[in-house]
Write a protein that holds these residues in place. Structure first.
Motif, PDB file in Angstrom:
ATOM      1  N   ALA A 189      28.935  68.704   0.213  1.00 45.29           N
ATOM      2  CA  ALA A 189      29.408  68.827  -0.318  1.00 45.29           C
ATOM      3  C   ALA A 189      30.498  69.139  -1.502  1.00 45.29           C
ATOM      4  CB  ALA A 189      27.628  69.514  -1.228  1.00 45.29           C
ATOM      5  N   SER A 190      31.280  69.980  -1.213  1.00 44.50           N
ATOM      6  CA  SER A 190      32.881  70.524  -1.419  1.00 44.50           C
ATOM      7  C   SER A 190      33.752  69.471  -1.306  1.00 44.50           C
ATOM      8  CB  SER A 190      33.047  72.373  -0.454  1.00 44.50           C
ATOM      9  OG  SER A 190      31.686  72.818  -1.361  1.00 44.50           O
ATOM     10  N   LEU A 191      33.710  68.864   0.303  1.00 52.04           N
ATOM     11  CA  LEU A 191      35.583  68.113   0.336  1.00 52.04           C
ATOM     12  C   LEU A 191      34.602  66.816   0.598  1.00 52.04           C
ATOM     13  CD1 LEU A 191      35.440  70.520   4.068  1.00 52.04           C
ATOM     14  CD2 LEU A 191      36.252  70.480   1.421  1.00 52.04           C
ATOM     15  N   ASP A 243      27.008  60.575  -2.551  1.00 55.20           N
ATOM     16  CA  ASP A 243      25.588  59.807  -2.806  1.00 55.20           C
ATOM     17  C   ASP A 243      25.222  59.227  -1.539  1.00 55.20           C
ATOM     18  OD1 ASP A 243      26.759  60.264  -5.270  1.00 55.20           O
ATOM     19  OD2 ASP A 243      27.290  58.063  -5.793  1.00 55.20           O
ATOM     20  N   GLU A 244      25.621  58.698  -0.857  1.00 61.68           N
ATOM     21  CA  GLU A 244      25.530  57.871   0.554  1.00 61.68           C
ATOM     22  C   GLU A 244      24.522  58.992   1.402  1.00 61.68           C
ATOM     23  OE1 GLU A 244      27.817  54.671   1.795  1.00 61.68           O
ATOM     24  OE2 GLU A 244      28.263  56.135   2.597  1.00 61.68           O
ATOM     25  N   VAL A 245      24.753  60.531   1.446  1.00 62.83           N
ATOM     26  CA  VAL A 245      24.048  61.432   2.507  1.00 62.83           C
ATOM     27  C   VAL A 245      23.197  62.191   2.525  1.00 62.83           C
ATOM     28  CG1 VAL A 245      26.759  61.337   4.195  1.00 62.83           C
ATOM     29  CG2 VAL A 245      25.799  62.988   2.898  1.00 62.83           C
ATOM     30  N   PHE A 246      23.197  62.197   0.806  1.00 66.37           N
ATOM     31  CA  PHE A 246      22.507  63.350  -0.011  1.00 66.37           C
ATOM     32  C   PHE A 246      20.903  62.206  -0.152  1.00 66.37           C
ATOM     33  CE2 PHE A 246      26.508  66.649  -0.564  1.00 66.37           C
ATOM     34  CZ  PHE A 246      25.517  66.969   0.773  1.00 66.37           C
ATOM     35  N   GLU A 295      34.359  70.172  -8.767  1.00 67.71           N
ATOM     36  CA  GLU A 295      34.148  69.108 -10.256  1.00 67.71           C
ATOM     37  C   GLU A 295      32.722  68.375 -10.600  1.00 67.71           C
ATOM     38  OE1 GLU A 295      35.425  67.645 -13.312  1.00 67.71           O
ATOM     39  OE2 GLU A 295      36.374  68.549 -12.721  1.00 67.71           O
ATOM     40  N   LEU A 296      32.776  67.983  -9.349  1.00 63.09           N
ATOM     41  CA  LEU A 296      30.928  67.443  -8.791  1.00 63.09           C
ATOM     42  C   LEU A 296      29.725  67.433  -9.267  1.00 63.09           C
ATOM     43  CD1 LEU A 296      29.155  64.659  -8.556  1.00 63.09           C
ATOM     44  CD2 LEU A 296      29.465  64.779  -5.827  1.00 63.09           C
ATOM     45  N   HIS A 297      30.109  69.240  -8.896  1.00 59.97           N
ATOM     46  CA  HIS A 297      28.391  70.027  -9.241  1.00 59.97           C
ATOM     47  C   HIS A 297      28.470  70.807 -10.125  1.00 59.97           C
ATOM     48  CE1 HIS A 297      27.207  67.541  -5.400  1.00 59.97           C
ATOM     49  NE2 HIS A 297      27.807  68.262  -5.232  1.00 59.97           N
TER      50      HIS A 297
END
Length: 409
Positions: A108-110, A117-120, A237-239
């Motif tokens: 979730a960081s890198l 969006d796919e893996v989680f 940035e995303l979270h």
């Protein structure tokens, strides 16, 4: 400065009101039930399906999954407390759990939003990461790679939803590292674990990837141990959560210190039971609890394990605080200073077990299959981990000193 996004439109986790304290309490309730299943877990080479379902229902596979994807996003300290508690009950189970569930954080960081969006999408996330480059990655011409190879010691493989491995890509200036992320449908778990000295039930099987096309958004031309985060990360940035911008190297090496503490706590539990139920061997014959030598060894073990626990959780708090100070704060030097705390914690726990608990438990207590014997085997295996034996064992010291004093490599 990143801004925390609104969670109004995010999918809720299974238990929206679950708290960190409640999830730690669940681990504390489950851990004692794992003690009597250690032999069974070793024979199977991974923890049981019903244990897996129990962990899933307890929310353990969503602790570090971002809130954006229906995770709990409880943070590194809560996650590590749960993992340590599980390892106290069964070292193999704790090892398999941690090295599967922990890697929601570096993923979730890198990786960017498209990959996340796919893996989680499934909510629960278990993903072994191996750091030894092997196999091959051949560019497809559009930013992707065709990946082939076998990746051993993939702890967490039996119930994993994904896998992150490293390989080398040929180039004009020599091979360059590639980190790639593949879903469970694209790899095979080999039945090749269980013959090591210890951690026989840790699910550290080999993962085989054959002719898999990894798209560009799930590939990073770098090695996780060398990725700088001082310029920010996609996850920060995303979270809007600085922990998704912290140093991945120090986080992953602190995992080993946390596991060592949990494993040693299990040895101390077994030793305490021996003190309550057995007597001394030499005259005067008294309960071990009344003997000054046993009292000494127990006290020494308590102090060393306690110091190790304080060290790793102090380091984890520093890790979170450094992340919160901004991307620029998490330098390579900061990474190494935190990672080396884990080395000292491992040394303390090993001394507690090898110098005090194992030698004085008694030969009948260290027969094959006894809890003290199993813990000694499991904890000894930590020293053969490349992160401990090779990197923390010397390379990290020298690199830290060079960075501190400005000495070129």
């Amino acid at each position: 400065m990143t801004t925390r996004p609104s969670t109004e439109d995010f999918p809720p986790p299974p238990e929206p009101d679950l708290t960190p304290a409640q999830v730690v309490a669940r681990a504390e309730a489950i851990a004692p039930t794992l003690v009597e299943r250690q032999a069974e877990t070793e024979k199977r080479t991974y923890y049981a399906e019903d244990t897996h379902e129990q962990f899933r229902a307890a929310g353990f596979y969503r602790l570090l999954v971002p809130r954006r994807y229906g995770g709990y996003e409880f943070g590194v300290e809560t996650f590590m407390r749960v993992a340590m508690t599980i390892a106290r009950g069964c070292p193999s189970t704790g090892w398999q759990y941690l090295f599967g569930a922990a890697h929601a954080l570096p993923v979730a960081s890198l990786f960017g939003r498209e990959a996340q969006d796919e893996v989680f999408a499934g909510g629960d996330f278990l993903c072994p990461i191996t750091v030894g480059p092997t196999g091959s990655g051949v560019p497809t011409g559009d930013g992707g790679y065709v990946v082939n190879g076998n990746w051993g010691y993939s702890s967490g493989a039996p119930y994993a939803t994904h896998f992150v491995g490293h390989t080398l890509v040929a180039g004009e200036n020599g091979p360059r590292p590639l980190m790639f992320l593949v879903p469970r449908a694209q790899w095979q778990r080999l039945d090749d674990w269980g013959n090591g000295l210890g951690l026989k039930g840790s699910g550290s099987h080999t993962i085989r990837v054959e002719d898999v096309v990894v798209p560009a958004h799930r590939a990073i031309e770098a090695h996780v141990s060398q990725l700088p985060v001082t310029g920010g990360t996609p996850g920060r940035e995303l979270h809007g959560n600085p922990e998704y911008g912290g140093g991945p190297l120090s986080f992953m090496l602190l995992e080993l210190g946390v596991l060592s503490v949990g494993i040693a706590q299990g040895a101390l539990d077994a030793y305490a039971e021996l003190m309550r139920t057995r007597t001394t061997t030499y005259l005067p014959i008294v309960p071990r609890t009344e003997d000054t030598d046993y009292q000494f060894h127990y006290g020494e073990a308590v102090s060393k394990i306690g110091a190790a626990e304080a060290a790793v959780f102090g380091a984890l708090r520093q890790w979170s605080e450094t992340s919160a100070r901004g991307a620029a704060a998490f330098t390579r030097e900061a990474e190494l200073r935190l990672a080396l705390i884990s080395k000292q914690a491992i040394a303390l726990t090993w001394s507690a077990v090898a110098d005090h608990l194992f030698p004085t438990a008694g030969s009948s207590a260290v027969k094959a299959g006894e809890r003290v014997e199993r813990v000694w085997r499991d904890l000894s295996m930590v020293h053969s981990h490349a992160g401990v034996g090779m990197f923390l064992g010397g390379k990290a010291n020298r690199e830290l000193a060079r960075l501190t004093f400005g000495v070129p490599e």
